[in-house]
Design an enzyme around this catalytic site. Structure first.
Site, PDB file in Angstrom:
ATOM      1  N   ASP A 130      -2.744 -17.889   2.079  1.00 37.12           N
ATOM      2  CA  ASP A 130      -3.966 -18.482   1.492  1.00 37.12           C
ATOM      3  C   ASP A 130      -4.455 -19.660   2.330  1.00 37.12           C
ATOM      4  O   ASP A 130      -5.667 -19.832   2.532  1.00 37.12           O
ATOM      5  CB  ASP A 130      -3.749 -18.885   0.016  1.00 37.12           C
ATOM      6  CG  ASP A 130      -2.475 -19.690  -0.206  1.00 37.12           C
ATOM      7  OD1 ASP A 130      -1.605 -19.712   0.694  1.00 37.12           O
ATOM      8  OD2 ASP A 130      -2.338 -20.299  -1.281  1.00 37.12           O
ATOM      9  N   ASP A 187     -10.502  -8.864   8.059  1.00 41.87           N
ATOM     10  CA  ASP A 187     -11.921  -8.718   7.712  1.00 41.87           C
ATOM     11  C   ASP A 187     -12.616 -10.077   7.728  1.00 41.87           C
ATOM     12  O   ASP A 187     -13.737 -10.208   8.212  1.00 41.87           O
ATOM     13  CB  ASP A 187     -12.073  -8.113   6.300  1.00 41.87           C
ATOM     14  CG  ASP A 187     -12.228  -6.608   6.362  1.00 41.87           C
ATOM     15  OD1 ASP A 187     -11.976  -6.025   7.433  1.00 41.87           O
ATOM     16  OD2 ASP A 187     -12.595  -5.997   5.334  1.00 41.87           O
ATOM     17  N   TYR A 224       0.815  -1.216   0.000  1.00 43.55           N
ATOM     18  CA  TYR A 224       0.000   0.000   0.000  1.00 43.55           C
ATOM     19  C   TYR A 224       0.854   1.274   0.000  1.00 43.55           C
ATOM     20  O   TYR A 224       0.355   2.356  -0.253  1.00 43.55           O
ATOM     21  CB  TYR A 224      -0.957   0.027   1.205  1.00 43.55           C
ATOM     22  CG  TYR A 224      -2.036  -1.034   1.165  1.00 43.55           C
ATOM     23  CD1 TYR A 224      -2.324  -1.714  -0.004  1.00 43.55           C
ATOM     24  CD2 TYR A 224      -2.760  -1.348   2.296  1.00 43.55           C
ATOM     25  CE1 TYR A 224      -3.296  -2.693  -0.045  1.00 43.55           C
ATOM     26  CE2 TYR A 224      -3.755  -2.329   2.262  1.00 43.55           C
ATOM     27  CZ  TYR A 224      -4.009  -3.000   1.089  1.00 43.55           C
ATOM     28  OH  TYR A 224      -4.978  -3.969   1.043  1.00 43.55           O
ATOM     29  N   ASP A 252      -5.098  -7.009   5.869  1.00 43.96           N
ATOM     30  CA  ASP A 252      -6.336  -6.324   5.515  1.00 43.96           C
ATOM     31  C   ASP A 252      -7.436  -7.355   5.264  1.00 43.96           C
ATOM     32  O   ASP A 252      -8.545  -7.272   5.795  1.00 43.96           O
ATOM     33  CB  ASP A 252      -6.060  -5.499   4.237  1.00 43.96           C
ATOM     34  CG  ASP A 252      -7.116  -4.447   3.984  1.00 43.96           C
ATOM     35  OD1 ASP A 252      -8.080  -4.364   4.772  1.00 43.96           O
ATOM     36  OD2 ASP A 252      -6.982  -3.703   2.998  1.00 43.96           O
ATOM     37  N   LYS A 311       3.511 -15.186   1.934  1.00 45.03           N
ATOM     38  CA  LYS A 311       3.508 -16.064   0.762  1.00 45.03           C
ATOM     39  C   LYS A 311       4.972 -16.298   0.379  1.00 45.03           C
ATOM     40  O   LYS A 311       5.423 -15.874  -0.690  1.00 45.03           O
ATOM     41  CB  LYS A 311       2.728 -15.408  -0.386  1.00 45.03           C
ATOM     42  CG  LYS A 311       1.230 -15.392  -0.181  1.00 45.03           C
ATOM     43  CD  LYS A 311       0.563 -16.729  -0.457  1.00 45.03           C
ATOM     44  CE  LYS A 311       0.505 -17.021  -1.933  1.00 45.03           C
ATOM     45  NZ  LYS A 311      -0.053 -18.381  -2.209  1.00 45.03           N
TER      46      LYS A 311
END
Ligand code: NAD
Length: 369
Positions: A229, A257, A145, A253, A196
């Site tokens: 994942d 959520d 970001y 993020d 990852k």
């Protein structure tokens, strides 16, 4: 250099339901001042669309300086349809990004707790989520970001190319991992670090640095590594296997959520964003509910104030070391839910609907007891 003023609170209520839910926290702070002699100083200012409407900017320099000198910032929520078409730099959300960046709030703590009284509100089976209590620590000021280069540029064949850069340094990884290990020591002593590393070099570095820090300073804490994942799948399959999850800005993020929705109740979930401690042990921090400004219910007096009240409980615990008061406040919330009092968003058969302010007052009544 602006010094942090001890016990100074800045309330930035923001837009939509923000002023309604922060109003209940203000009542609790005043109650603590009167009944527990805690002597908190309260200041307030506009942020988001409310600030834009008055000053033409989502946060004024004055409000921002007030935030810099406050030990605790409590934020309601920003945004709403009225401001959606403003140019990027004027949008309400820019205020949040500026606060997070300039206060150097690098660790975002998002607990996902499934209240036993509300287990039916989750879309998952009760046995999967009942008693769930996990903490996601998301790195907040680095990664994709913020990385450079970034932008959209034309390329040779008449097409355009969108670019963002995912970068992390050793110190950025270490400081957020430390927060996670320290938190785990006060909880179930377990950290899962997610990245990852199979496909990203920055992920490989993340894994190596977390592992090295663990071996150096936190051998007593149980550490495991998980691909992000897989973590996403495991959160749905068996979320209670986790205690503290630490991960980068992008994966955090999404995973936070996802984890919050395991509990089924947006109006109940708090968050904290913490900066680094200076040599005097002072730390800047911002506490806010995870929900947005809920424009569909704003002004009706029906918003659930519990997420913001529990964010304030986190402030008592993490910024002010007032664990006893934080415990009492969290217990009061539990008691009110046990009594069957509910705001509209969490109503179910056999419970009693109360307004935003009735909910706040019922919680204060339990503090009184
Ligand atoms: P939202 O969280 O505002 O609302 C989603 C749904 O949850 C709505 O139905 C709303 O009524 C309900 N809800 C949210 N908080 C509630 C509460 N305390 N009590 C009862 N019900 C509640 O998300 P959205 O609708 O996607 O976004 C609305 C606006 O908020 C947008 O402008 C968005 O950009 C902004 N937003 C701000 C923040 C923030 O300030 N940190 C976070 C998310 C969204």
């Amino acid at each position: 250099m602006i010094k942090v003023k001890k016990r100074k609170f800045l309330l930035l209520a923001g837009d939509g339901v923000g002023p309604e839910v922060v109003g209940e926290v203000k009542k609790i702070i005043k109650w603590l001042n009167t009944n527990r002699s805690l002597d908190f100083e309260i200041d307030e200012d506009l942020v988001g669309g409310a600030s834009y409407d008055k000053y033409g900017t989502p946060i004024t320099d004055e409000a921002y300086y007030k935030a810099l000198e406050s030990e605790v910032v409590i934020l309601g929520a920003v945004g709403g349809p009225k401001w959606e078409n403003l140019e990027f730099s004027k949008r309400p959300e820019r205020a949040l990004l500026r606060l997070r960046k300039e206060l150097k709030l690098f660790a975002n703590l998002r607990p996902a707790i499934c209240f036993k009284q509300l287990v039916e509100a989750s879309t998952l089976k009760p046995e999967i989520v009942s008693g769930l209590d996990i903490m996601i620590v998301r790195e907040l000021t680095g990664g994709i970001y913020f990385g450079e280069p970034r932008g959209i540029k034309p390329i040779d064949n008449g097409e355009r190319k969108g670019i963002n850069t995912h970068t992390y340094t050793t110190s950025e990884i270490e400081r957020v991992a430390r927060v996670a290990f320290d938190l785990a020591r006060k909880r179930k002593n377990k950290v899962t670090s997610c990245e990852k590393s199979n496909v990203m070099e920055a992920g490989q570095l993340w894994k190596e640095e977390v592992q090295a820090l663990h071996e150096r300073d936190y051998k007593d804490v149980e550490l495991s590594h998980m691909l992000a994942d897989n973590c996403s799948m495991q959160l749905l399959r068996n979320p209670k296997q986790f205690d503290v999850i630490v991960t980068d800005n992008l994966f955090g993020d999404m995973l936070s959520d996802q984890a919050s929705m395991l509990t089924g109740s947006l109006g109940l979930l708090p968050s904290a964003s913490l900066g680094a401690k200076n040599k005097d042990g002072e730390m800047r921090a911002m506490y806010e509910p995870i929900h947005g400004s809920a424009p569909d219910i704003a002004g009706k007096g029906i918003a659930n104030p519990i997420a913001t009240i529990l964010s304030f409980a986190m402030a008592l615990r993490y910024s002010l070391d007032l664990d006893k008061e934080a415990d009492a406040l969290e217990k009061a919330v539990q008691n009110v839910l046990d009594d069957g009092l509910r705001t509209k968003d969490i109503m179910s058969k056999g419970t009693k609907e109360v307004s935003t302010s009735q909910m706040g007052e019922a919680i204060i009544a339990y503090l009184q007891k």
